[in-house]
Design an enzyme around this catalytic site. Structure first.
Site, mmCIF file in Angstrom:
data_model
loop_
_atom_site.group_PDB
_atom_site.id
_atom_site.type_symbol
_atom_site.label_atom_id
_atom_site.label_comp_id
_atom_site.label_asym_id
_atom_site.label_seq_id
_atom_site.Cartn_x
_atom_site.Cartn_y
_atom_site.Cartn_z
ATOM 1 N N LYS A 166 0.828 -1.210 0.000
ATOM 2 C CA LYS A 166 0.000 0.000 0.000
ATOM 3 C C LYS A 166 0.864 1.262 0.000
ATOM 4 C CE LYS A 166 -2.235 -1.085 3.819
ATOM 5 N NZ LYS A 166 -1.691 -2.401 4.136
ATOM 6 N N ARG B 180 -9.349 1.015 9.028
ATOM 7 C CA ARG B 180 -9.033 -0.397 9.229
ATOM 8 C C ARG B 180 -10.137 -1.111 9.978
ATOM 9 N NH1 ARG B 180 -3.208 0.348 8.772
ATOM 10 N NH2 ARG B 180 -2.171 -1.643 9.006
ATOM 11 N N ARG C 103 11.369 -7.233 4.425
ATOM 12 C CA ARG C 103 11.191 -5.790 4.275
ATOM 13 C C ARG C 103 12.196 -5.005 5.126
ATOM 14 N NH1 ARG C 103 5.437 -2.986 4.850
ATOM 15 N NH2 ARG C 103 5.446 -3.661 7.015
ATOM 16 N N ARG D 255 11.393 -3.367 10.250
ATOM 17 C CA ARG D 255 10.436 -2.654 11.085
ATOM 18 C C ARG D 255 10.185 -3.458 12.351
ATOM 19 N NH1 ARG D 255 5.192 -0.734 7.766
ATOM 20 N NH2 ARG D 255 4.158 -1.841 9.455
ATOM 21 N N ARG E 175 -0.903 -9.342 13.027
ATOM 22 C CA ARG E 175 -1.425 -8.277 12.156
ATOM 23 C C ARG E 175 -2.339 -8.856 11.092
ATOM 24 N NH1 ARG E 175 4.022 -6.140 10.381
ATOM 25 N NH2 ARG E 175 2.904 -4.993 8.790
HETATM 26 P P1 ADP Z 1 0.854 -2.579 7.469
HETATM 27 O O1 ADP Z 1 2.136 -3.002 6.853
HETATM 28 O O2 ADP Z 1 0.364 -3.538 8.504
HETATM 29 O O3 ADP Z 1 -0.177 -2.190 6.458
HETATM 30 P P2 ADP Z 1 1.009 0.165 8.520
HETATM 31 O O4 ADP Z 1 2.319 0.826 8.304
HETATM 32 O O5 ADP Z 1 -0.160 0.641 7.722
HETATM 33 O O6 ADP Z 1 1.276 -1.370 8.364
HETATM 34 O O7 ADP Z 1 0.590 0.271 10.081
HETATM 35 C C1 ADP Z 1 1.488 -0.110 11.091
HETATM 36 C C2 ADP Z 1 0.794 -0.097 12.455
HETATM 37 O O8 ADP Z 1 0.274 1.216 12.743
HETATM 38 C C3 ADP Z 1 -0.429 -1.013 12.595
HETATM 39 O O9 ADP Z 1 -0.055 -2.354 12.866
HETATM 40 C C4 ADP Z 1 -1.150 -0.343 13.765
HETATM 41 O O10 ADP Z 1 -0.530 -0.609 15.005
HETATM 42 C C5 ADP Z 1 -0.971 1.136 13.469
HETATM 43 N N1 ADP Z 1 -2.059 1.654 12.610
HETATM 44 C C6 ADP Z 1 -1.937 2.137 11.346
HETATM 45 N N2 ADP Z 1 -3.136 2.506 10.855
HETATM 46 C C7 ADP Z 1 -4.051 2.260 11.825
HETATM 47 C C8 ADP Z 1 -5.464 2.396 11.928
HETATM 48 N N3 ADP Z 1 -6.201 2.870 10.924
HETATM 49 N N4 ADP Z 1 -6.068 2.038 13.088
HETATM 50 C C9 ADP Z 1 -5.365 1.572 14.104
HETATM 51 N N5 ADP Z 1 -4.034 1.384 14.075
HETATM 52 C C10 ADP Z 1 -3.370 1.723 12.954
#
Ligand code: ADP
Length: 214
Positions: A13, A85, A121, A151, A162
């Protein structure tokens, strides 16, 4: 143009969002990036969000909602990545008076492929670029930093958590937007170029670059 990107962890994404935003002169807003940056800088938001982000759990809406609303109020054109989410977040977004989503791109990729991508990653702490251990020589292709690191939430057990949260909380958001007629599904396997071309094709009919209402 206002676009939302949804997909499992590791769907790409961030890469798609950055490039799509570039195509249409909008802002790429990633809640994951906003939260990681807040954690790294030790801000009030970062202190509240840290344990959730590192464990791969959702940051509560009471903490994140206000931050998202405040950022979106300043943008007319955006690609929102990582939010909503949950259905609660999707309803919150729909209720913001300055938000009118044009399309939701759903980047589909299976669990085996996401696990493989996340395992390799690497993130550049200096500029935020994302790369993969199989693809590079350990040097950031964007800024040249040699400090690339995994990360904190890409550990195998956290990745599993996740993915489970994604299935439970975010899959219903896909159905929410399908019912609203906004969903555009794309296959997110293959090269970055292929995936980006599919994402762009999915929103091309809506492209109003340069349009004041854009
Ligand atoms: P991913 O690779 O899982 O898509 P992101 O970089 O989008 O990772 O998000 C990393 C972390 O940030 C999530 O695991 C969560 O802890 C937090 N996070 C991001 N967006 C949201 C959201 N919309 N609601 C709640 N927590 C979020």
């Amino acid at each position: 143009m206002q676009i939302v990107l949804i997909g499992p962890p590791g769907a790409g994404k961030g890469t798609i969002g950055e490039r799509l935003a570039g195509t249409c002169g909008g802002t790429h807003l990633s809640t994951g990036d906003i939260l990681r940056d807040a954690v790294a800088r030790g801000t009030a938001l970062g202190k509240k969000a840290e344990t959730y982000v590192e464990a791969g759990r959702l940051v509560p809406q009471e903490i994140l909602g206000e931050v998202v609303a405040e950022r979106l109020a300043r943008e007319k054109r955006f690609v929102l990545d990582g939010y909503p989410r949950t259905v609660e977040q999707a309803e919150f977004l729909s209720g913001l008076p300055f938000v009118k989503i044009d399309a939701v791109i759903y980047a589909e990729v299976d669990e085996e492929e996401t696990a493989r991508r996340l395992a390799g990653r690497l993130l550049c702490p200096a500029c935020g670029a994302v790369t993969n251990a199989d693809a590079g020589d350990g040097v950031c292709g964007r800024c040249g930093s040699e400090e690339l690191a995994a990360r904190a939430d890409d550990r195998l057990d956290t990745v599993q958590a996740r993915y489970d949260i994604y299935q439970r909380e975010t899959a219903p958001v896909v159905e929410y937007y399908r019912a609203a007629g906004l969903l555009r599904e794309i296959d997110a396997t293959g090269s970055r170029e292929e995936v980006f071309a599919r994402a762009e094709a999915a929103i091309r009919p809506l492209m109003t670059c340069g349009d004041d209402n854009g």
